[in-house]
Scaffold this motif. Structure first.
Motif, short mmCIF file in Angstrom:
data_model
loop_
_atom_site.label_atom_id
_atom_site.label_comp_id
_atom_site.label_asym_id
_atom_site.label_seq_id
_atom_site.Cartn_x
_atom_site.Cartn_y
_atom_site.Cartn_z
N GLY A 190 44.21 23.46 -10.65
CA GLY A 190 43.45 24.11 -11.71
C GLY A 190 42.03 23.58 -11.82
N SER A 191 41.83 22.32 -11.44
CA SER A 191 40.50 21.71 -11.54
C SER A 191 39.58 22.17 -10.43
CB SER A 191 40.61 20.18 -11.50
OG SER A 191 41.36 19.71 -12.59
N TYR A 192 40.15 22.64 -9.31
CA TYR A 192 39.34 23.05 -8.16
C TYR A 192 39.57 24.52 -7.85
CZ TYR A 192 38.28 18.14 -7.53
OH TYR A 192 37.84 16.85 -7.72
N ARG A 193 39.48 25.33 -8.91
CA ARG A 193 39.69 26.77 -8.75
C ARG A 193 38.62 27.42 -7.89
NH1 ARG A 193 40.91 26.03 -14.26
NH2 ARG A 193 38.74 26.43 -14.76
N GLU A 194 37.42 26.77 -7.81
CA GLU A 194 36.35 27.41 -7.05
C GLU A 194 36.68 27.51 -5.56
OE1 GLU A 194 35.40 22.99 -7.37
OE2 GLU A 194 36.08 24.59 -8.69
N GLY A 195 37.69 26.74 -5.13
CA GLY A 195 38.10 26.84 -3.73
C GLY A 195 38.84 28.13 -3.43
N GLY A 196 39.22 28.86 -4.52
CA GLY A 196 39.92 30.13 -4.34
C GLY A 196 41.20 29.93 -3.55
N GLY A 197 41.44 30.84 -2.63
CA GLY A 197 42.63 30.74 -1.80
C GLY A 197 42.38 30.04 -0.48
N ARG A 198 41.19 29.47 -0.32
CA ARG A 198 40.86 28.83 0.96
C ARG A 198 41.68 27.56 1.20
NH1 ARG A 198 36.68 26.38 1.60
NH2 ARG A 198 35.95 26.14 -0.56
N ILE A 199 41.93 26.83 0.13
CA ILE A 199 42.59 25.53 0.27
C ILE A 199 43.97 25.60 -0.40
CG2 ILE A 199 42.44 23.06 -0.18
CD1 ILE A 199 39.40 23.42 -0.47
N VAL A 200 44.98 25.27 0.38
CA VAL A 200 46.36 25.27 -0.11
C VAL A 200 46.80 23.83 -0.35
CG1 VAL A 200 48.76 25.87 0.42
CG2 VAL A 200 46.89 27.39 1.15
N LEU A 201 47.35 23.58 -1.51
CA LEU A 201 47.89 22.25 -1.83
C LEU A 201 49.41 22.35 -1.81
CD1 LEU A 201 47.56 19.33 -2.62
CD2 LEU A 201 47.25 20.04 -5.01
N ARG A 202 50.01 21.77 -0.75
CA ARG A 202 51.45 21.87 -0.56
C ARG A 202 52.13 20.55 -0.94
NH1 ARG A 202 53.52 25.82 2.17
NH2 ARG A 202 51.58 26.14 3.36
#
Length: 354
Positions: A226-238
């Motif tokens: 939620g803190s790094y929403r500007e990354g959009g869907g580019r970055i996935v945190l698994r």
């Protein structure tokens, strides 16, 4: 023949006298009844406990020592015991009460022992007044309840106070014109959130001694996303979490969460420059009495000549200090991307720094 009979009676009388002395000087009230439920023997402790003189008890039904409201069912239980006599505590799983001469009731613990005699099987009962024990237990339970309520309130208040601090940092960041300052405030806000989350989980689960590390890291990852929403869907945190829960006490959960916060934050900031996409993984496992926590990404990796000891980032400077608090070991690897590995004992150690 006659002489032998006399010797036999004398020996029996001697044994009976010894038995009576043992009963008389027993530290608890002792009552013996026959098959019909009549009292045939009591000791001094029985007189003192129930307030009856011995003469008033002998020959009377045992139910006179039972509260009137319970006498009917006591007769049923007594007959059942006489039918299948064996040494055991009376009324397992039930609250037992006795009645004094003045009519007052009190809680008791009773042990039953069948005794073979020439008149048939008799029952010797030991009776212990547990009033003081119950009073002490109730006092202890009350103290534990007060402590639970206090701990619940403490964690709730700490969580709320940390959320207020987080909100103030967020408010300050929105009014800052300097991008670098906004970034610093946002990182500080994430650290506060990581600490607040431990108190939130303790408050929610009502277990103030430990936290499920997998659940904590999963919730923390959602906050970081939620803190790094500007990354959009580019970055996935698994998140790769084990099926079995691994618990940590609060003193170790906080530094563990802060380490993950710093490493994931570092990956969001530096691993995927420009419009590069990729994945960050948080992996949790346990083996040989140790917990292993890995944060890895498939980004650009470390810059040439990277050394953990020389980093200028406050976040990465905090990591070794937090690792020391856990009494753990920290390793850095690369190719492709960056890999940070932390191993620490699954059980708390008295040698861990506070």
């Amino acid at each position: 023949m006659v002489l032998a009979a006399i010797v036999d009676i004398t020996e029996r009388k001697r044994l009976e006298e010894r038995f009576r002395r043992v009963v008389e000087y027993a530290p608890s009230a002792m009552v013996m009844i026959d098959r019909s439920g009549s009292i045939v023997l009591v000791n001094a402790q029985t007189e003192q406990l129930f307030g009856y003189p011995r003469s008033a008890l002998i020959g009377q039904p045992i139910e006179m020592l039972v509260p009137e409201r319970l006498r009917g069912e006591h007769v049923h239980f007594r007959r059942g015991f006489v039918a299948v006599p064996q040494a055991r505590p009376m009324g397992v799983g039930r609250d037992l009460f006795a009645c004094r001469a003045d009519g007052s009731e009190f809680p008791v613990e009773i042990g039953l022992n069948p005794i073979d005699t020439e008149e048939g099987v008799m029952v010797l009962a030991s009776v212990v007044d547990i009033t003081e024990r119950q009073r002490a237990q109730q006092k202890l339970e009350g103290a534990l309840q007060e402590k639970t309520v206090l701990l619940n309130e403490v964690h709730h208040r700490v969580k709320n106070n940390l959320q207020v601090i987080s909100s103030l940092l967020n408010l300050q960041a929105t009014h800052a014109s300097d991008d670098r300052l906004r970034g610093i405030l946002a990182e500080s806000q994430n650290r506060v959130r990581a600490m607040a989350l431990t108190h939130q989980l303790l408050y929610e689960r009502k277990d103030y001694s430990r936290i499920d590390l997998g659940e904590y890291l999963d919730r923390l990852a959602q906050l970081l996303l939620g803190s790094y929403r500007e990354g959009g869907g580019r970055i996935v945190l698994r998140r790769l979490m084990p099926n079995t829960a691994h618990y940590l006490d609060l003193d170790r959960a906080i530094p563990c969460g802060l380490i993950v916060n710093e490493l994931v934050t570092n990956a969001f900031k530096h691993a995927f420059p420009g419009e590069r996409s990729g994945e960050i993984r948080i992996e949790l496992s346990a083996q040989d009495g140790e917990i292993e926590l890995v944060v890895v990404d498939d980004g650009v990796g470390f810059p040439a000549g990277f050394e953990m000891e020389r980093v200028r980032s406050l976040g990465l400077q905090l990591v070794p200090l937090l690792v020391d608090q856990l009494g753990g070991r920290f390793a850095v690897g690369s190719g492709p991307g960056a890999r940070f590995s932390l191993r620490f004992p699954s059980a708390p150690s008295t040698g861990v720094a506070s």
